[in-house]
Design a protein around this motif. Structure first.
Motif, short mmCIF file in Angstrom:
data_model
loop_
_atom_site.label_atom_id
_atom_site.label_comp_id
_atom_site.label_asym_id
_atom_site.label_seq_id
_atom_site.Cartn_x
_atom_site.Cartn_y
_atom_site.Cartn_z
N LEU A 91 11.74 -18.14 -3.22
CA LEU A 91 13.15 -17.87 -3.45
C LEU A 91 13.41 -16.75 -4.44
O LEU A 91 14.50 -16.19 -4.46
CB LEU A 91 13.86 -19.15 -3.89
CG LEU A 91 13.98 -20.18 -2.77
CD1 LEU A 91 14.77 -21.38 -3.24
CD2 LEU A 91 14.64 -19.59 -1.53
N GLN A 92 12.40 -16.42 -5.25
CA GLN A 92 12.65 -15.34 -6.20
C GLN A 92 12.50 -13.97 -5.55
O GLN A 92 12.94 -12.97 -6.11
CB GLN A 92 11.75 -15.48 -7.42
CG GLN A 92 12.49 -16.32 -8.46
CD GLN A 92 11.58 -16.85 -9.53
OE1 GLN A 92 10.39 -16.61 -9.50
NE2 GLN A 92 12.15 -17.57 -10.47
N GLY A 93 11.92 -13.94 -4.36
CA GLY A 93 11.88 -12.68 -3.61
C GLY A 93 10.83 -11.72 -4.14
O GLY A 93 10.19 -11.95 -5.15
N GLY A 94 10.67 -10.64 -3.39
CA GLY A 94 9.76 -9.59 -3.80
C GLY A 94 8.30 -9.89 -3.49
O GLY A 94 7.42 -9.14 -3.89
N SER A 95 8.05 -11.01 -2.78
CA SER A 95 6.67 -11.33 -2.44
C SER A 95 6.24 -10.48 -1.24
O SER A 95 7.05 -10.13 -0.39
CB SER A 95 6.59 -12.81 -2.09
OG SER A 95 5.41 -13.09 -1.40
N VAL A 96 4.93 -10.18 -1.18
CA VAL A 96 4.45 -9.35 -0.07
C VAL A 96 4.60 -10.05 1.28
O VAL A 96 4.63 -9.39 2.30
CB VAL A 96 2.96 -8.96 -0.25
CG1 VAL A 96 2.81 -7.99 -1.41
CG2 VAL A 96 2.07 -10.18 -0.46
N VAL A 97 4.65 -11.38 1.28
CA VAL A 97 4.74 -12.08 2.56
C VAL A 97 6.18 -12.27 3.02
O VAL A 97 6.44 -12.82 4.08
CB VAL A 97 4.05 -13.47 2.51
CG1 VAL A 97 2.55 -13.30 2.36
CG2 VAL A 97 4.62 -14.32 1.41
N GLU A 98 7.13 -11.82 2.20
CA GLU A 98 8.54 -11.99 2.56
C GLU A 98 8.92 -10.98 3.64
O GLU A 98 8.68 -9.79 3.51
CB GLU A 98 9.41 -11.80 1.32
CG GLU A 98 10.85 -12.22 1.57
CD GLU A 98 11.73 -12.01 0.35
OE1 GLU A 98 11.18 -11.86 -0.76
OE2 GLU A 98 12.95 -11.98 0.52
N GLN B 121 -0.34 -13.76 6.79
CA GLN B 121 1.10 -13.69 7.05
C GLN B 121 1.53 -14.76 8.05
O GLN B 121 2.51 -15.48 7.84
CB GLN B 121 1.45 -12.29 7.58
CG GLN B 121 2.94 -12.05 7.80
CD GLN B 121 3.71 -12.01 6.49
OE1 GLN B 121 3.21 -11.56 5.48
NE2 GLN B 121 4.93 -12.53 6.50
N GLN B 122 0.76 -14.88 9.12
CA GLN B 122 1.10 -15.87 10.16
C GLN B 122 0.98 -17.29 9.63
O GLN B 122 1.82 -18.15 9.89
CB GLN B 122 0.17 -15.68 11.37
CG GLN B 122 0.65 -16.45 12.60
CD GLN B 122 -0.39 -16.44 13.72
OE1 GLN B 122 -1.47 -15.87 13.57
NE2 GLN B 122 -0.08 -17.09 14.83
N LEU B 123 -0.07 -17.51 8.86
CA LEU B 123 -0.30 -18.84 8.28
C LEU B 123 0.83 -19.18 7.30
O LEU B 123 1.32 -20.31 7.26
CB LEU B 123 -1.66 -18.83 7.58
CG LEU B 123 -2.23 -20.17 7.14
CD1 LEU B 123 -2.37 -21.11 8.32
CD2 LEU B 123 -3.62 -19.95 6.51
N TYR B 124 1.23 -18.18 6.52
CA TYR B 124 2.31 -18.40 5.55
C TYR B 124 3.60 -18.77 6.28
O TYR B 124 4.29 -19.72 5.91
CB TYR B 124 2.52 -17.15 4.69
CG TYR B 124 3.60 -17.34 3.65
CD1 TYR B 124 3.34 -18.05 2.49
CD2 TYR B 124 4.89 -16.84 3.84
CE1 TYR B 124 4.32 -18.26 1.53
CE2 TYR B 124 5.88 -17.03 2.88
CZ TYR B 124 5.58 -17.74 1.73
OH TYR B 124 6.56 -17.95 0.79
N GLY C 171 14.36 -9.92 2.48
CA GLY C 171 13.68 -9.68 3.75
C GLY C 171 13.75 -8.23 4.19
O GLY C 171 13.33 -7.89 5.29
N SER C 172 14.28 -7.35 3.31
CA SER C 172 14.34 -5.95 3.67
C SER C 172 12.97 -5.30 3.44
O SER C 172 12.22 -5.72 2.56
CB SER C 172 15.39 -5.27 2.82
OG SER C 172 15.23 -3.88 2.87
N VAL C 173 12.66 -4.27 4.24
CA VAL C 173 11.35 -3.61 4.09
C VAL C 173 11.20 -2.92 2.74
O VAL C 173 10.09 -2.70 2.28
CB VAL C 173 11.09 -2.57 5.20
CG1 VAL C 173 10.89 -3.24 6.53
CG2 VAL C 173 12.20 -1.54 5.28
N VAL C 174 12.32 -2.55 2.13
CA VAL C 174 12.21 -1.84 0.85
C VAL C 174 12.15 -2.79 -0.35
O VAL C 174 12.03 -2.35 -1.48
CB VAL C 174 13.39 -0.86 0.63
CG1 VAL C 174 13.29 0.31 1.61
CG2 VAL C 174 14.72 -1.59 0.76
#
Lengths: 217, 217
Positions: free
Chosen positions: A115-122, A63-66, B118-121
Motif C-alpha cells: 500500500l505504500q507504493g513504489g515497489s518494483v512489483v507494483e 512478478q507472476q508469483l507475487y 501502478g503507473s510506469v513512472v
C-alpha cells in the motif's frame, strides 16, 4: 517422538495442490518481507522444492508469483467482510474490522509494502487487485446499510472511511502496532459514526440512515 | 494586431530559464494526461524546442523529467499550506484547503495517476516525494495546533485526516468534481473537527486541544 508426517515435497501432489503449496509458501514470505527481499530461491526453499519447479508453475517468475499471491490474499481479505446482515450495524462493522485488522497484523510487512507504493512489483494489475478489495468493502458496507442507490455524499463518506481504515492500518504498523488492536477497532467504528453524523447535516439520505442507526443500536 | 512577443524558443535563455521552461511545459502536460500518454516529443512541441534539446537537459528522458516535474509540483503544493498562525484554526484550515483543492482541480489527471499508483513512472523516488508532502502537511497542522509533542492518538488523527483529504480529492475527481469545491472544503473541515472530537474521548491531549479550539472559535 512420533514419526513426522512426510513433508509435502516428497508426496506426489496434483497440479492444483502443488500450485497451492507454492502460493502458500510465497504468501508467507511476501507477508513479512518486502517483495524486493523475496527471491524465487527463498520460495523454493520454503516450499521444499527446486527452483525450476517454481518456474514451471510460475514461468513469469517473481512478478507472476507475487500477483498470484496478492490475488489469493485479496480473496482471503474479502472473506473478512462476510458478516450476517443482522444485529446492530456498528457491531457488525466492529466484527468485520476485527478480522481485517487480524489480517493486517498477520501480513504486516507485505501490507505496508503493497500500500505504500513504489515497489518494483507494483503494476496496473496489482493496483487493480487492491482497488477490487476496496470496491468490495464499499459494497459490503452499503449492503449492510441497506442502501441500494447511494447518493454522492453517502458514497463518498463510505469510500473516505475505507481509506481512513487503510491509512490507520499503515500508521498502526508504523507505530509498532499501537494503540492495542481493540482500541483501534473501536476508535475506527466511532470515526465512521462521526463521519456519517457530519455528512447527515449535508445530505438527507445519510440523515435518514443515521436516524435508523440510532433506533437500531 | 500588435506584433506577438517572440516565443521562448527564439530567445536565448539561460540554462536555468530553459530548464524552467521545459519543466513548465512538462508539468502542464503531466497535469492533464497520464504519464503514459506524455512523450518527450509532446514536451518538445509544447515548449517549442527540439527533442534533442529536451534530452540535453533531461538525459534520463521521461522518467527524469517526470520526477523533476513532480518535485516542482510538490513544492507548489507545499506553498498551499503556508498560512499565518492567527485567527480561528478551522478558518485557517479552510483557507489552506481552498488552495490545495484548487491545485487538485488544476492538475486533475496527473494527480489521479500519481496517487492511484501502478503507473510506469512510479518509483521509490516518486513515492518519497509524495510522502514528503504528506509529512509537511502533518507538520503544518501540528504547528497550527501549537502542539510540539503530539502523542500517538493526535498524530494518528492528523495523518488519518490527511489521507481522508487525499481520498476525498481522488473521489471528487472521479465523481466529475462533485460536490462543488466549497461544499467539499467545508465538509472536510467538519470531518476534521468530528475526528478530533472522537479522539478527544480517548486521549487527554486531544481533549485539551478540542476545548481550546471551542474557546478559540
Amino acid at each position: 517422538m512420533t514419526p513426522s508426517a512426510p513433508t509435502p515435497a516428497y508426496r506426489r501432489l496434483s497440479v492444483e495442490e502443488r500450485r497451492t503449496q507454492l502460493l502458500t509458501a510465497a504468501l508467507t514470505l511476501f507477508a513479512h518481507r518486502t517483495p524486493e527481499d523475496v527471491s524465487l530461491d527463498d520460495v523454493a526453499e520454503a516450499a521444499g522444492v527446486s527452483r525450476p519447479l517454481v518456474y514451471r508453475y510460475f514461468p513469469g517468475g517473481k512478478q507472476q508469483l507475487y500477483e498470484a499471491s496478492l490475488r489469493s490474499a485479496a480473496e482471503e481479505l474479502q472473506h473478512c467482510f462476510d458478516e450476517p446482515l443482522d444485529g446492530p450495524l456498528l457491531h457488525r462493522l466492529a466484527r468485520a474490522l476485527d478480522r481485517y485488522l487480524a489480517f493486517v497484523d498477520q501480513h504486516d510487512t507485505g501490507f505496508s509494502a503493497l500500500l505504500q507504493g513504489g515497489s518494483v512489483v507494483e503494476t496496473s494489475r496489482t493496483t487493480a487487485i487492491v482497488d477490487g478489495v476496496r470496491r468490495a468493502a464499499a459494497e459490503h458496507i452499503l449492503d449492510h446499510l441497506e442502501v441500494t442507490d447511494p447518493g454522492l455524499h453517502l458514497r463518498m463518506t463510505v469510500r473516505m472511511w475505507i481509506t481512513t481504515v487503510e491509512a490507520a492500518s499503515l500508521i498502526w504498523l508504523d507505530e509498532g502496532k499501537q494503540p492495542p488492536v481493540d482500541d483501534l477497532r473501536d476508535w475506527l467504528v466511532e470515526q465512521f459514526a462521526a463521519a456519517l453524523g457530519v455528512t447527515a447535516a449535508r445530505d438527507a439520505q445519510t440523515a435518514a440512515l443515521v436516524e435508523q442507526l440510532a433506533a437500531d443500536a
